[in-house]
Design a protein around this motif. Structure first.
Motif, mmCIF file in Angstrom:
data_model
loop_
_atom_site.group_PDB
_atom_site.id
_atom_site.type_symbol
_atom_site.label_atom_id
_atom_site.label_comp_id
_atom_site.label_asym_id
_atom_site.label_seq_id
_atom_site.Cartn_x
_atom_site.Cartn_y
_atom_site.Cartn_z
ATOM 1 N N MET A 116 0.848 -1.179 0.000
ATOM 2 C CA MET A 116 0.000 0.000 0.000
ATOM 3 C C MET A 116 0.890 1.236 0.000
ATOM 4 N N CYS A 117 0.843 2.022 -1.032
ATOM 5 C CA CYS A 117 1.706 3.193 -1.161
ATOM 6 C C CYS A 117 1.179 4.331 -0.285
ATOM 7 N N ILE A 118 2.026 4.830 0.600
ATOM 8 C CA ILE A 118 1.615 5.890 1.509
ATOM 9 C C ILE A 118 2.192 7.239 1.091
ATOM 10 N N ARG A 119 3.457 7.271 0.748
ATOM 11 C CA ARG A 119 4.072 8.533 0.371
ATOM 12 C C ARG A 119 4.543 8.478 -1.071
ATOM 13 N N ASP A 120 4.678 9.650 -1.682
ATOM 14 C CA ASP A 120 5.118 9.743 -3.062
ATOM 15 C C ASP A 120 6.464 9.044 -3.232
ATOM 16 N N ARG A 121 6.524 8.064 -4.114
ATOM 17 C CA ARG A 121 7.710 7.280 -4.451
ATOM 18 C C ARG A 121 8.163 6.360 -3.318
ATOM 19 N N HIS A 122 7.598 6.488 -2.171
ATOM 20 C CA HIS A 122 7.945 5.610 -1.061
ATOM 21 C C HIS A 122 7.520 4.179 -1.354
ATOM 22 N N ALA A 169 -0.979 -2.474 -5.653
ATOM 23 C CA ALA A 169 -0.736 -1.096 -5.217
ATOM 24 C C ALA A 169 -2.059 -0.418 -4.874
ATOM 25 N N VAL A 170 -2.185 0.004 -3.625
ATOM 26 C CA VAL A 170 -3.375 0.717 -3.158
ATOM 27 C C VAL A 170 -2.923 2.041 -2.560
ATOM 28 N N ARG A 171 -3.450 3.135 -3.058
ATOM 29 C CA ARG A 171 -3.021 4.442 -2.566
ATOM 30 C C ARG A 171 -3.629 4.715 -1.202
ATOM 31 N N GLY A 172 -2.775 5.171 -0.291
ATOM 32 C CA GLY A 172 -3.231 5.553 1.037
ATOM 33 C C GLY A 172 -2.750 6.932 1.413
ATOM 34 N N ALA A 173 -2.534 7.785 0.412
ATOM 35 C CA ALA A 173 -2.017 9.124 0.660
ATOM 36 C C ALA A 173 -2.542 10.073 -0.402
ATOM 37 N N ASP A 174 -2.369 11.377 -0.137
ATOM 38 C CA ASP A 174 -2.772 12.371 -1.123
ATOM 39 C C ASP A 174 -1.625 12.627 -2.097
ATOM 40 N N GLU A 175 -1.781 13.621 -2.948
ATOM 41 C CA GLU A 175 -0.775 13.902 -3.971
ATOM 42 C C GLU A 175 0.566 14.314 -3.377
ATOM 43 N N SER A 231 -0.966 11.379 4.726
ATOM 44 C CA SER A 231 -1.990 10.358 4.939
ATOM 45 C C SER A 231 -2.963 10.781 6.022
ATOM 46 N N THR A 232 -4.207 10.434 5.832
ATOM 47 C CA THR A 232 -5.226 10.647 6.853
ATOM 48 C C THR A 232 -5.694 9.294 7.366
ATOM 49 N N VAL A 233 -6.361 9.298 8.507
ATOM 50 C CA VAL A 233 -6.880 8.064 9.065
ATOM 51 C C VAL A 233 -7.850 7.397 8.096
ATOM 52 N N ALA A 234 -8.716 8.198 7.493
ATOM 53 C CA ALA A 234 -9.709 7.639 6.578
ATOM 54 C C ALA A 234 -9.036 7.008 5.363
ATOM 55 N N GLN A 235 -7.997 7.642 4.830
ATOM 56 C CA GLN A 235 -7.311 7.086 3.661
ATOM 57 C C GLN A 235 -6.644 5.752 3.982
ATOM 58 N N ILE A 262 -0.809 -7.331 4.030
ATOM 59 C CA ILE A 262 -1.043 -5.915 3.731
ATOM 60 C C ILE A 262 0.028 -5.091 4.416
ATOM 61 N N TYR A 263 0.890 -4.501 3.611
ATOM 62 C CA TYR A 263 1.948 -3.638 4.134
ATOM 63 C C TYR A 263 1.441 -2.200 4.172
ATOM 64 N N VAL A 264 1.548 -1.581 5.346
ATOM 65 C CA VAL A 264 1.157 -0.181 5.529
ATOM 66 C C VAL A 264 2.388 0.594 5.968
ATOM 67 N N ALA A 265 2.702 1.675 5.286
ATOM 68 C CA ALA A 265 3.888 2.457 5.621
ATOM 69 C C ALA A 265 3.598 3.563 6.621
ATOM 70 N N ALA A 266 2.319 3.865 6.861
ATOM 71 C CA ALA A 266 1.960 4.994 7.728
ATOM 72 C C ALA A 266 1.957 4.577 9.188
ATOM 73 N N ALA A 267 2.300 5.538 10.049
ATOM 74 C CA ALA A 267 2.194 5.386 11.499
ATOM 75 C C ALA A 267 1.508 6.650 12.001
ATOM 76 N N LEU A 268 0.245 6.537 12.383
ATOM 77 C CA LEU A 268 -0.569 7.698 12.735
ATOM 78 C C LEU A 268 -0.841 7.717 14.228
ATOM 79 N N ALA A 269 -0.682 8.895 14.838
ATOM 80 C CA ALA A 269 -0.904 9.025 16.271
ATOM 81 C C ALA A 269 -2.387 9.041 16.614
#
Length: 280
Positions: A1-7, A36-42, A46-50, A66-73
């Motif tokens: 799951m792509c979280i950041r641009d090019r990440h 590839a599933v987008r989980g971020a904006d342009e 990333s938001t919780v909903a995304q 399912i690999y998630v690159a985001a870590a949200l507080a």
């Protein structure tokens, strides 16, 4: 799951890159298929909903890991539900325990999501020296640690290689190992796969990912949780009575030899003297 641009490209390389004819870095599961599933904006934010929507979409599409690159507080409730939804679909969620970096003067949160959600594997990172960078966010409670600092993978363009740093790349290594385990042991559920990865890991605090052990460990229970340790068989001490008899027999045998030797000398001399005492 792509979280950041090019990440996502870099992380996907750690998971499933296949070397070309001229060589290059290889992922832990080079035959895995990437969804590839987008989980971020342009801009890569990333938001919780995304992130929650991305987890659900990947589960619906049949992803086993399912690999998630985001870590949200924030987003405990929503992301916990998303991980539970993936678990019901028999998909294993792997995520970094903390962000790769924090804004200057920002303090780390006590927990980050979805890594802290039940059913997910929360991963922290370490570098080539076995230590974490001094400026990395410190958060406790990791399920696994994996290489994440100064790691090499493919880039978004060109033929060169890129170097990355952070817990999100450590999570990518764990996701690749999870894909290999699920391919080798298709009978294991997502929860059993997570237990195999953690129980077969190198014993440390937190346990360090050992992909080879995760694939090959012989486990004691049917669910695949505990590596089997061979029982040490200690032979009983030898009985004292047979040894005593052997010594007695050896002593008696030695006495017989001495008697025979003495007889071989005395008998001829006695016959020569007609058995008279010596000096008579």
């Amino acid at each position: 799951m792509c979280i950041r641009d090019r990440h996502g490209t870099f992380a996907a390389g750690l998971i499933a890159a296949t070397p070309g004819a001229a060589g290059g870095p290889a992922g832990l599961a080079p035959e895995a298929r990437i969804l590839a599933v987008r989980g971020a904006d342009e801009r890569g934010g990333s938001t919780v909903a995304q992130v929650a929507a991305g987890i659900r979409t990947a589960a619906d599409e049949g992803a086993s890991v399912i690999y998630v690159a985001a870590a949200l507080a924030a987003g405990k409730a929503e992301l916990t539900k998303a991980v539970a939804y993936a678990s019901e679909k028999d998909a294993l969620v792997v995520a970094p325990l903390a962000p790769d970096a924090l804004p200057r003067d920002a303090k780390p949160a006590a927990w980050y999501w979805p890594a802290a959600a039940p059913g997910a594997i929360g991963v922290t990172d370490y570098g080539p020296d076995g230590q974490r960078p001094a400026n990395a966010p410190v958060v406790g409670g990791a399920d696994l640690a994996a290489p994440g600092d100064a790691v090499v993978s493919i880039g978004p363009e060109g033929s060169g290689h890129f170097i990355g740093y952070g817990a999100s790349f450590a999570a990518a290594h764990v996701a690749g190992a999870a894909a290999q385990v699920r391919a080798r042991h298709p009978e294991l559920s997502a929860a059993d796969t997570a237990r195999r990865l953690t129980e077969a890991a190198y014993p440390a605090s937190p346990p360090r990912l050992d992909p080879y052990a995760a694939l090959t460990a012989v486990l004691t229970d049917e669910k695949g949780a505990v590596p089997r340790t061979e029982r040490a068989e200690v032979p009983p001490p030898p009985a004292a009575e047979p040894r005593t008899r052997a010594l007695i027999a050896a002593g008696v045998g030695g006495g017989v030899v001495l008697l025979v030797a003495a007889g071989a000398v005395v008998i001829p001399r006695g016959r020569a003297r007609n058995w008279r005492p010596a000096g008579s």
